[in-house]
Design an enzyme around this catalytic site. Structure first.
Site, PDB file in Angstrom:
ATOM      1  N   GLN A  38      46.787  36.139  43.222  1.00  0.00           N
ATOM      2  CA  GLN A  38      46.879  36.501  44.711  1.00  0.00           C
ATOM      3  C   GLN A  38      47.836  35.691  45.380  1.00  0.00           C
ATOM      4  O   GLN A  38      48.518  36.125  46.285  1.00  0.00           O
ATOM      5  CB  GLN A  38      45.371  36.290  45.366  1.00  0.00           C
ATOM      6  CG  GLN A  38      45.407  37.247  46.767  1.00  0.00           C
ATOM      7  CD  GLN A  38      45.124  38.705  46.343  1.00  0.00           C
ATOM      8  OE1 GLN A  38      44.320  38.955  45.514  1.00  0.00           O
ATOM      9  NE2 GLN A  38      45.716  39.649  47.187  1.00  0.00           N
ATOM     10  N   LYS A  48      51.269  37.332  44.794  1.00  0.00           N
ATOM     11  CA  LYS A  48      51.273  38.700  45.213  1.00  0.00           C
ATOM     12  C   LYS A  48      51.319  38.388  46.752  1.00  0.00           C
ATOM     13  O   LYS A  48      52.280  39.148  47.209  1.00  0.00           O
ATOM     14  CB  LYS A  48      50.032  39.488  44.937  1.00  0.00           C
ATOM     15  CG  LYS A  48      49.958  40.662  45.370  1.00  0.00           C
ATOM     16  CD  LYS A  48      48.512  41.477  45.134  1.00  0.00           C
ATOM     17  CE  LYS A  48      48.610  41.110  43.829  1.00  0.00           C
ATOM     18  NZ  LYS A  48      47.157  42.155  43.367  1.00  0.00           N
ATOM     19  N   LYS A  52      40.134  34.532  46.644  1.00  0.00           N
ATOM     20  CA  LYS A  52      39.480  35.652  45.946  1.00  0.00           C
ATOM     21  C   LYS A  52      37.842  35.363  46.183  1.00  0.00           C
ATOM     22  O   LYS A  52      37.580  34.123  46.045  1.00  0.00           O
ATOM     23  CB  LYS A  52      39.900  35.893  44.596  1.00  0.00           C
ATOM     24  CG  LYS A  52      39.376  37.159  43.860  1.00  0.00           C
ATOM     25  CD  LYS A  52      40.351  38.330  44.604  1.00  0.00           C
ATOM     26  CE  LYS A  52      40.028  39.525  44.170  1.00  0.00           C
ATOM     27  NZ  LYS A  52      40.962  40.700  44.388  1.00  0.00           N
ATOM     28  N   GLY A 105      38.275  44.126  50.720  1.00  0.00           N
ATOM     29  CA  GLY A 105      37.561  44.535  49.458  1.00  0.00           C
ATOM     30  C   GLY A 105      38.206  44.558  48.406  1.00  0.00           C
ATOM     31  O   GLY A 105      39.375  44.067  48.063  1.00  0.00           O
ATOM     32  N   ASP A 106      37.433  44.844  47.249  1.00  0.00           N
ATOM     33  CA  ASP A 106      38.027  44.900  45.770  1.00  0.00           C
ATOM     34  C   ASP A 106      36.797  45.818  45.094  1.00  0.00           C
ATOM     35  O   ASP A 106      36.153  46.439  45.550  1.00  0.00           O
ATOM     36  CB  ASP A 106      38.011  43.510  45.161  1.00  0.00           C
ATOM     37  CG  ASP A 106      38.693  43.314  43.823  1.00  0.00           C
ATOM     38  OD1 ASP A 106      40.176  43.908  43.823  1.00  0.00           O
ATOM     39  OD2 ASP A 106      37.975  43.069  42.799  1.00  0.00           O
ATOM     40  N   THR A 116      46.992  50.654  48.511  1.00  0.00           N
ATOM     41  CA  THR A 116      47.241  50.063  47.033  1.00  0.00           C
ATOM     42  C   THR A 116      47.825  51.145  46.170  1.00  0.00           C
ATOM     43  O   THR A 116      49.037  50.995  45.585  1.00  0.00           O
ATOM     44  CB  THR A 116      46.221  49.603  46.532  1.00  0.00           C
ATOM     45  OG1 THR A 116      45.541  48.502  47.544  1.00  0.00           O
ATOM     46  CG2 THR A 116      46.664  48.876  45.269  1.00  0.00           C
ATOM     47  N   SER A 141      46.645  44.923  54.527  1.00  0.00           N
ATOM     48  CA  SER A 141      45.502  44.189  54.978  1.00  0.00           C
ATOM     49  C   SER A 141      46.134  43.077  55.938  1.00  0.00           C
ATOM     50  O   SER A 141      45.691  43.070  57.086  1.00  0.00           O
ATOM     51  CB  SER A 141      44.745  43.481  53.988  1.00  0.00           C
ATOM     52  OG  SER A 141      44.000  43.988  53.420  1.00  0.00           O
TER      53      SER A 141
HETATM   54  P1  NDP Z   1      36.946  50.676  42.391  1.00  0.00           P
HETATM   55  O1  NDP Z   1      35.868  49.788  42.174  1.00  0.00           O
HETATM   56  O2  NDP Z   1      37.106  51.465  43.667  1.00  0.00           O
HETATM   57  O3  NDP Z   1      37.318  51.669  41.057  1.00  0.00           O
HETATM   58  C1  NDP Z   1      37.397  50.958  39.922  1.00  0.00           C
HETATM   59  C2  NDP Z   1      37.580  52.160  38.912  1.00  0.00           C
HETATM   60  O4  NDP Z   1      37.825  51.691  37.476  1.00  0.00           O
HETATM   61  C3  NDP Z   1      36.326  52.843  38.938  1.00  0.00           C
HETATM   62  O5  NDP Z   1      36.363  54.275  38.665  1.00  0.00           O
HETATM   63  C4  NDP Z   1      35.595  52.366  37.551  1.00  0.00           C
HETATM   64  O6  NDP Z   1      34.594  53.206  37.047  1.00  0.00           O
HETATM   65  C5  NDP Z   1      36.612  52.129  36.698  1.00  0.00           C
HETATM   66  N1  NDP Z   1      36.663  51.297  35.629  1.00  0.00           N
HETATM   67  C6  NDP Z   1      36.091  50.103  35.411  1.00  0.00           C
HETATM   68  N2  NDP Z   1      36.264  49.505  34.373  1.00  0.00           N
HETATM   69  C7  NDP Z   1      36.682  50.388  33.645  1.00  0.00           C
HETATM   70  C8  NDP Z   1      37.218  50.594  32.340  1.00  0.00           C
HETATM   71  N3  NDP Z   1      37.014  49.668  31.384  1.00  0.00           N
HETATM   72  N4  NDP Z   1      37.992  51.623  31.985  1.00  0.00           N
HETATM   73  C9  NDP Z   1      37.947  52.736  32.726  1.00  0.00           C
HETATM   74  N5  NDP Z   1      37.820  52.737  34.025  1.00  0.00           N
HETATM   75  C10 NDP Z   1      37.107  51.649  34.405  1.00  0.00           C
HETATM   76  O7  NDP Z   1      38.057  49.541  42.640  1.00  0.00           O
HETATM   77  P2  NDP Z   1      39.397  49.597  42.915  1.00  0.00           P
HETATM   78  O8  NDP Z   1      40.254  51.029  42.790  1.00  0.00           O
HETATM   79  O9  NDP Z   1      39.798  48.999  44.285  1.00  0.00           O
HETATM   80  O10 NDP Z   1      40.205  48.550  42.010  1.00  0.00           O
HETATM   81  C11 NDP Z   1      40.743  48.821  40.700  1.00  0.00           C
HETATM   82  C12 NDP Z   1      41.656  47.698  40.237  1.00  0.00           C
HETATM   83  O11 NDP Z   1      42.747  47.495  41.433  1.00  0.00           O
HETATM   84  C13 NDP Z   1      40.931  46.361  40.158  1.00  0.00           C
HETATM   85  O12 NDP Z   1      41.561  45.484  39.083  1.00  0.00           O
HETATM   86  C14 NDP Z   1      41.152  45.598  41.566  1.00  0.00           C
HETATM   87  O13 NDP Z   1      41.321  44.392  41.380  1.00  0.00           O
HETATM   88  C15 NDP Z   1      42.785  46.117  41.775  1.00  0.00           C
HETATM   89  N6  NDP Z   1      43.075  46.160  43.083  1.00  0.00           N
HETATM   90  C16 NDP Z   1      42.574  46.936  44.134  1.00  0.00           C
HETATM   91  C17 NDP Z   1      43.113  46.761  45.293  1.00  0.00           C
HETATM   92  C18 NDP Z   1      42.610  47.593  46.460  1.00  0.00           C
HETATM   93  O14 NDP Z   1      43.059  47.657  47.635  1.00  0.00           O
HETATM   94  N7  NDP Z   1      41.262  48.156  46.377  1.00  0.00           N
HETATM   95  C19 NDP Z   1      44.215  46.043  45.776  1.00  0.00           C
HETATM   96  C20 NDP Z   1      44.827  45.554  44.824  1.00  0.00           C
HETATM   97  C21 NDP Z   1      44.406  45.499  43.218  1.00  0.00           C
HETATM   98  P3  NDP Z   1      33.231  53.198  37.096  1.00  0.00           P
HETATM   99  O15 NDP Z   1      32.744  53.716  38.149  1.00  0.00           O
HETATM  100  O16 NDP Z   1      32.365  53.786  35.864  1.00  0.00           O
HETATM  101  O17 NDP Z   1      32.712  51.372  37.193  1.00  0.00           O
END
Ligand code: NDP
Length: 449
Positions: free
Chosen positions: A114, A117, A129, A168-169, A212, A380
């Protein structure tokens, strides 16, 4: 690549000795230090000021008990964390993750990434974080609320709009931010921009939810354009189906691509006709159901149990948007042999080092997370600006700023790589561009004796 510079090697070896069990953190540090070698060699002031040994040690780590009462009246205890990694260029900023896998190693890796970034966004924000091993899945709204309130009861002592502004994350969306913000306000008696990702009308920024995923596609578009290509007519595979994946699906489609696969942690769907992001939004945000439910909407689509197989689907562009280390070396080889021309990371560290090495060897376009997914934290920071000024900008205004930031991040990363003789290597370019600003600020602020 390996760390060969003696200064960097000494610092890294010391870190391994002190944190032998923190494998995700060590993986992230190793990747950054490898690409900083030419910078450290060109700039003796970095070693003279002990910048690297200071950089790899968080300024502060807070670890605390989070007791809460479940719906049956039973007391539950989780562990809460906030890693305040580096405040050289601004208040700590970074998300909160609620997931059973959360531990200190994962949060230190995320906090470390972070720093760079946030520096790349061009905005004044430091790196941090946090989160907890609490699993929101299967919990009632009331249980989530009680957990969030208890978590914030402790966290509130350590954060503030000029100190540390979490967001959030994974597992922390608008609902959780709302419960935490409400608790902070009750405790501190102030309405300030202490958390981002707030609801619209309660201090939130328009376009933050989309940022994002949109930013990832703006960055990918820049990368493609620079190589004389575009999203137009390309097949896109996106992993995950959460916040990042949903809005990446929307923007990739708007830019002319066709998103043919999405996943969750149970499996993946394949729809050769193109996935409509609105259907996924309904399944995931409204119904909170599994991705398999897509078949109820589009019976001709195919569902496969198990998520890692998604990378076997032939595509032109791959956007891993789920979680860390979800795309390994074998998957990278399959993507390449199926003709993939570009990979950009929406999730944090989704590609293993072996996978990145394969992409680089094959010479395909590769956008690393800290550059490609910086749109979320950038927006953010725009939310923080609006809160400080007591203003709210239109969706179009925020989106235009986001697009400009992503274009600048691409330009700065690509130029930094070129400057140090690694043209086209955006992993090195992003690390270097992010690092130099933070290093300069650390040197300028001195060391306290
Ligand atoms: P969410 O919780 O909204 O979504 C995560 C998604 O990934 C869910 O669909 C989850 O499925 C799925 N998932 C988790 N593990 C696996 C796996 N092993 N294989 C396939 N799918 C999987 O999180 P975000 O979308 O917010 O975040 C996703 C990624 O992006 C993270 O690495 C986060 O750190 C990063 N990120 C997010 C930001 C943001 O603004 N939200 C900013 C920058 C980075 P299930 O529901 O089954 O768990």
């Amino acid at each position: 690549m390996a760390i060969t510079n003696s200064y960097l090697k000494t610092v890294y070896d010391g870190l391994v000795q002190r944190n032998p069990e923190q494998k995700e953190f060590l993986q992230a540090v190793e990747e950054v230090l490898e690409s900083l070698q030419p910078v450290v060699e060109a700039r003796p002031d970095i070693q003279a000021n002990g910048v690297i040994e200071r950089l790899v040690e968080p300024e502060r780590v807070i670890m605390f008990r989070v007791p809460w009462v479940d719906d049956s009246g039973k007391v539950q205890v989780n562990r809460g964390y906030r890693v305040q990694f580096n405040s050289a260029i601004g208040p700590y900023k970074g998300g909160l993750r609620l997931h059973p896998s959360v531990n200190l190693s994962i949060l230190k890796f995320l906090g470390f990434e972070q720093i760079f970034k946030n520096s790349l966004t061009t905005l004044p924000i430091g790196g941090g974080k946090g989160g907890s091993d609490f699993d929101p899945k299967g919990k009632s709204d009331m249980e989530v609320m009680r957990f969030c309130q208890s978590f914030m009861t402790e966290l509130a002592k350590h954060i503030g709009p000029d100190t540390d502004v979490p967001a959030g994350d994974i597992g922390v969306g608008g609902r959780e931010i709302g419960y935490m913000f409400g608790q902070y306000k009750r405790l501190q008696n102030e309405f300030t921009g202490v958390l981002t990702g707030k609801a619209i009308g309660a201090g939130g920024s328009l376009a933050r939810t989309e940022a994002t995923g949109y930013g990832l596609c703006y960055f990918t578009d820049e990368m493609l354009k620079d190589a004389g290509k575009s999203f137009e007519g390309k097949n896109v595979v996106i992993s995950g189906s959460g916040n990042v994946a949903i809005y990446a699906t929307q923007k990739a489609t708007q830019l002319g691509g066709k998103v043919i696969a999405l996943s969750d942690s149970n499996g993946y769907i394949y729809d050769p006709n193109g996935i409509d992001y609105k259907v996924i939004k309904e399944i995931k945000e409204v119904k909170r159901a599994r991705i398999k439910t897509y078949l109820d909407y589009v019976p001709s689509a195919k569902y496969t149990e198990g998520c890692s197989g998604i990378w076997t689907i032939p595509c032109d562009i791959a956007l891993p948007c789920a979680t860390q280390n979800e795309l390994d070396e074998e998957s990278a080889k399959v993507l390449i042999s199926n003709g993939c021309i570009a990979v950009a990371e929406g999730a944090n560290m989704p590609s293993t080092p072996g996978a990145i090495a394969q992409f680089q060897k094959a010479g395909i376009l590769f956008g690393p997370a800290k550059a490609a997914n910086a749109g979320g934290v950038a927006t953010s920071a725009l939310e923080m600006s609006q809160n400080s000024a007591r203003l709210s900008w239109s969706f179009e205004e925020v989106d235009a700023k986001l697009k400009g930031i992503m274009q600048t991040i691409y330009k700065n990363s690509s130029e930094a790589a070129k400057r140090y003789g690694m043209e086209g290597n955006l992993v090195a370019g992003a690390n270097i561009a992010g690092f130099e600003k933070v290093a300069n600020a650390m040197i300028w602020q001195g060391v306290s004796y």
